[in-house]
Design a protein around this motif. Structure first.
Motif, PDB file in Angstrom:
ATOM      1  N   SER A  40       4.543 -11.207   6.654  1.00 43.42           N
ATOM      2  CA  SER A  40       3.541 -10.373   6.016  1.00 43.42           C
ATOM      3  C   SER A  40       2.464 -10.326   6.911  1.00 43.42           C
ATOM      4  O   SER A  40       2.451 -10.979   8.173  1.00 43.42           O
ATOM      5  CB  SER A  40       3.245 -10.907   4.629  1.00 43.42           C
ATOM      6  N   MET A  42      -0.672 -10.664   6.520  1.00 47.58           N
ATOM      7  CA  MET A  42      -1.732 -11.563   6.574  1.00 47.58           C
ATOM      8  C   MET A  42      -1.306 -12.852   7.425  1.00 47.58           C
ATOM      9  O   MET A  42      -2.432 -13.482   7.813  1.00 47.58           O
ATOM     10  CB  MET A  42      -2.146 -11.788   5.380  1.00 47.58           C
ATOM     11  N   ARG A  68      11.942 -10.880   6.789  1.00 49.40           N
ATOM     12  CA  ARG A  68      12.230 -12.019   5.683  1.00 49.40           C
ATOM     13  C   ARG A  68      13.572 -12.221   5.616  1.00 49.40           C
ATOM     14  O   ARG A  68      14.660 -11.395   5.146  1.00 49.40           O
ATOM     15  CB  ARG A  68      11.869 -11.238   4.160  1.00 49.40           C
ATOM     16  N   MET A  86       4.952  -3.685   7.507  1.00 49.67           N
ATOM     17  CA  MET A  86       3.793  -3.819   6.514  1.00 49.67           C
ATOM     18  C   MET A  86       2.790  -2.972   7.124  1.00 49.67           C
ATOM     19  O   MET A  86       2.124  -3.615   8.032  1.00 49.67           O
ATOM     20  CB  MET A  86       3.706  -5.264   6.132  1.00 49.67           C
ATOM     21  N   TRP A 184      -1.275 -14.064  -5.089  1.00 46.16           N
ATOM     22  CA  TRP A 184      -0.408 -14.109  -3.991  1.00 46.16           C
ATOM     23  C   TRP A 184      -1.043 -15.153  -3.091  1.00 46.16           C
ATOM     24  O   TRP A 184      -2.319 -15.181  -3.069  1.00 46.16           O
ATOM     25  CB  TRP A 184      -0.696 -12.772  -3.307  1.00 46.16           C
ATOM     26  N   ASN A 236       0.309  -3.695  -2.225  1.00 44.80           N
ATOM     27  CA  ASN A 236      -0.129  -4.793  -2.722  1.00 44.80           C
ATOM     28  C   ASN A 236      -1.443  -5.375  -2.114  1.00 44.80           C
ATOM     29  O   ASN A 236      -1.697  -5.605  -0.968  1.00 44.80           O
ATOM     30  CB  ASN A 236       0.679  -6.028  -2.563  1.00 44.80           C
ATOM     31  N   VAL A 238      -4.295  -7.915  -2.303  1.00 49.31           N
ATOM     32  CA  VAL A 238      -4.701  -9.434  -2.755  1.00 49.31           C
ATOM     33  C   VAL A 238      -6.231  -9.343  -2.584  1.00 49.31           C
ATOM     34  O   VAL A 238      -6.785  -9.073  -1.538  1.00 49.31           O
ATOM     35  CB  VAL A 238      -3.556 -10.222  -1.806  1.00 49.31           C
ATOM     36  N   ASP A 259      -6.549  -8.458   1.183  1.00 47.14           N
ATOM     37  CA  ASP A 259      -5.470  -8.465   2.020  1.00 47.14           C
ATOM     38  C   ASP A 259      -4.504  -7.425   1.546  1.00 47.14           C
ATOM     39  O   ASP A 259      -3.935  -7.799   0.312  1.00 47.14           O
ATOM     40  CB  ASP A 259      -4.781  -9.946   2.197  1.00 47.14           C
ATOM     41  N   PHE A 260      -4.273  -6.452   2.190  1.00 43.21           N
ATOM     42  CA  PHE A 260      -3.697  -5.337   1.644  1.00 43.21           C
ATOM     43  C   PHE A 260      -2.214  -5.123   2.407  1.00 43.21           C
ATOM     44  O   PHE A 260      -2.430  -5.233   3.590  1.00 43.21           O
ATOM     45  CB  PHE A 260      -4.205  -4.022   1.595  1.00 43.21           C
ATOM     46  N   GLY A 261      -1.288  -5.232   1.829  1.00 41.14           N
ATOM     47  CA  GLY A 261       0.134  -4.861   2.333  1.00 41.14           C
ATOM     48  C   GLY A 261       0.823  -3.873   1.797  1.00 41.14           C
ATOM     49  O   GLY A 261       1.060  -4.077   0.464  1.00 41.14           O
TER      50      GLY A 261
HETATM   51  N1  SER Z   1       0.039 -10.558   1.704  1.00 37.24           N
HETATM   52  C1  SER Z   1       0.517  -9.653   0.636  1.00 37.24           C
HETATM   53  C2  SER Z   1       2.033  -9.330   0.739  1.00 37.24           C
HETATM   54  O1  SER Z   1       2.570  -9.958   1.647  1.00 37.24           O
HETATM   55  C3  SER Z   1      -0.245  -8.313   1.095  1.00 37.24           C
HETATM   56  O2  SER Z   1      -0.508  -8.128   2.430  1.00 37.24           O
HETATM   57  O3  SER Z   1       2.428  -8.769   0.082  1.00 37.24           O
END
Ligand code: SER
Length: 636
Positions: A40, A42, A68, A86, A184, A236, A238, A259-261
């Motif tokens: 991710s 973050m 992943r 991401m 999250w 997402n 967070v 924290d946006f992803g």
């Molecule tokens: N940490 C969150 C995710 O991986 C948003 O960046 O979904």
């Protein structure tokens, strides 16, 4: 809009809103031993979420390469990939919900031009046990945003997945879910988080592919978090403002973070209103190339090959080499699975792999120029593994055919046979399963798991027997020898290390204390406390003394003693180590009392010091203030 354009637009969008654009970090997390891969955006930024100042300021944006590994088995459907990008934007104690949600919504609906009617969102339902409130603020923001698009957005409480599938959409646009879905942290739910870990409620955005009918196999009614594929999460946000305390309670972090992803490929798929992610512009050419080259085209294989080639290229680009361990093992699985599907299931021929690698690298040249720079290496590593697998395959397939012929239609291949294919032919269970499925038979996974556990048990017992109950577990806890030859060499160096410590204390005094040691088949490395550089004469004296002990041909033996008593014998022990109640004291000498060296140790050692050979100090240097390091070697 092409995927590359979406990435570019996204970064520009946030740059215009005061964000510093940072490059993607490596797929291999630096200084983070908890995860194998960056999964991710973050992860590489965690310390800034905890308060450290980032050189780029309080607002950052990026497109982060992610892998992943846990999704590998899902790949083959229309939306899972092991590698993805991401898109991220971060606020380190700067803006919060009021800015983040409108920005992302604006980006989706005005820049990417998604139909807001097909956008649904989820928010955190709260956690009463930990006194974390439900996220009504986000609900209010979402309502206003949808209202601007002429949509009345009702909020509905779904809470758990089970409840959600019982209740369904109920005309809602905003859905409350609990800790499993809308909280999250790197470790998942609040309960699973270790102390000090940051986390927070999140708000997720889903795109509805209206062409996909709900599949009741996933529950009675569809809802945003239903896995049937009608709704796909594309972003997402967070609101990372909590951390877990040692006692399990939660408090606010010193700063409120965002924290946006958002999955780039999924946003691209949404922009085409096509639920098949493999139809986006950066993946489709690969799918088509595979289809054209295949003797027996098959969509699942095409997707697996496409994903696995791309993931392998990025992993090799970041320095991973195929092996049987951890990161290398995932890469090996990816390459072998791609090759298995390509060469053996759908029948790709010729120099397919090399030219396909080029297609992928070329399509990423602008965003990831490092791939082009490493083109030769990437091809080499991939092709070498491909060739190794081809060799394994030939012998394994014969064995498989025999086993399959003995299995009744609709039956299963036993765990023992599956294990045999793995142990002697390197066939991962996935391959056996895949080949078996082609013949309408299965694999007994449970008995396979038992075989693996049993085998592990056996080999551990074998090691213990061979290496005197301890393996060759030196102070570092690592197994240092893999065969008799290596064991002999390392054992000699191990005894030499004991003699070295004794000689050092004899020559330099008792301020010498062990700080660490590391032994390979080539040399011993011994770290010890001493305030200054050793003189030439001192080094020579130490070396001479070790060789004197060796020539005395003292017996090396051990006594098992309760720890307290062992300490009283004056035996040296390593202060960092936790010892059991009864320890072995190894000593070189005719009795424990007059031994030249005695130490707490698990062994093994040579029986007589003369077996060590001739000892030489190869190097003496500093490792830290007050800590010296000696590298010693032995000659036969
Ligand atoms: N940490 C969150 C995710 O991986 C948003 O960046 O979904």
């Amino acid at each position: 809009m092409s995927t590359h354009e979406i990435r570019k637009k996204y970064l520009e969008f946030f740059k215009k809103r005061g964000h510093t654009v940072i490059p993607s970090s490596s797929l291999l997390p630096e200084g983070d031993v908890t995860t194998l891969f960056t999964g991710s955006g973050m992860q590489p930024l965690i310390k800034y979420l905890l308060g450290e100042a980032h050189p780029g300021g309080k607002r950052l944006t990026d497109a982060q390469k992610c892998v992943r590994a846990e999704d590998i088995d899902e790949v083959g459907d229309n939306r899972h990939t092991t590698f993805f990008e991401m898109l991220g934007n971060w606020s380190f104690g700067d803006y919060f919900k009021e800015e983040q949600l409108p920005w992302f919504f604006e980006f989706l609906t005005d820049e990417v031009d998604l139909d807001p009617q097909k956008v649904y969102v989820t928010v955190f339902a709260g956690d009463t046990e930990r006194q974390i409130p439900r996220d009504e603020e986000s609900v209010a923001i979402w309502k206003a945003l949808f209202a601007k698009k002429g949509i009345t957005a009702e909020a509905v409480v779904l809470d758990t997945e089970q409840r959600a599938s019982e209740k369904g959409m109920q005309g809602g646009r905003i859905f409350y879910y609990g800790v499993k879905k809308n909280w999250w942290s790197r470790a998942g739910t609040p309960e699973n988080m270790p102390p000090r870990e940051p986390g927070g409620p999140d708000s997720e955005v889903f795109y509805e592919f209206t062409s996909v009918p709900h599949d009741p196999a996933f529950g009675a009614h569809c809802h945003p978090n239903c896995d049937c594929g009608r709704f796909v999460e594309i972003g997402n946000s967070v609101f990372m403002e909590y951390r877990k305390n040692e006692d399990g309670s939660f408090s606010k972090l010193a700063q409120r973070n965002v924290d946006f992803g958002g999955g780039l490929e999924r946003i691209a798929a949404a922009s085409l209103d096509d639920p098949d992610i493999f139809n986006i512009d950066i993946l489709k050419p690969l799918i088509l190339a595979i289809r054209a080259a295949a003797v027996r085209p098959h969509i699942r294989s095409e997707r697996i090959i496409t994903d696995h080639i791309r993931a392998s290229i990025f992993l090799i680009g970041d320095g991973v080499i195929p092996s049987n361990k951890e990161r290398g093992y995932l890469l090996r699985r990816l390459i072998r699975r791609a090759v298995m599907h390509g060469q053996y299931l759908i029948g790709l021929e010729g120099d397919f792999w090399g030219s396909t690698i080029d297609v992928v690298i070329d399509s990423y040249t602008h965003a990831y120029p490092e791939l082009s720079e490493k083109r030769v290496l990437i091809r080499e590593v991939f092709m070498k593994e491909q060739a190794a697998f081809a060799r394994t395959y030939e012998s394994g397939i014969k064995e498989f055919e025999k086993i399959a012929a003995e299995t009744k239609p609709g039956g299963v291949i036993s765990g023992a046979d599956t294990f045999l294919l793995l142990a002697t032919h390197g066939f991962p269970i996935e391959l056996t399963e895949e080949l078996a499925a082609q013949k309408g038979i299965g694999v007994d996974k449970e008995s396979f798991a038992r075989e693996v556990a049993h085998h592990r048990e056996l080999s551990r017992a074998g090691q213990e027997k061979k290496f005197g109950g301890h393996g060759l577990l030196l102070d570092t806890g690592e197994l240092k020898a893999r065969n008799e030859e290596e064991l002999k060499k390392v054992t000699r160096l191990h005894t030499a290390t004991h003699l070295l410590q004794a000689a050092l204390r004899n020559v330099l005094g008792n301020e010498v204390g062990q700080k660490g040691s590391d032994i390979t088949t080539e040399r011993t490395r011994f770290d010890f406390t001493f305030p200054r550089k050793l003189t030439k004469e001192e080094i020579q004296s130490v070396e001479n003394l070790v060789n004197k002990y060796i020539k005395m041909d003292l017996p090396v033996q051990y006594k098992e003693l309760p720890k307290e008593e062992a300490v009283k014998t004056g035996a040296l022990y390593f202060f960092k180590e936790k010892y059991p109640e009864v320890v072995k004291v190894y000593y070189a000498g005719h009795s424990l009392e007059d031994a030249v060296s005695k130490e707490f140790c698990g062994g093994p050692h040579v029986a007589h010091t003369r077996e060590v050979g001739v000892f030489k100090i190869a190097k003496e240097e500093a490792v830290a203030a007050g800590v010296r390091r000696i590298r010693g070697v032995i000659e036969p």
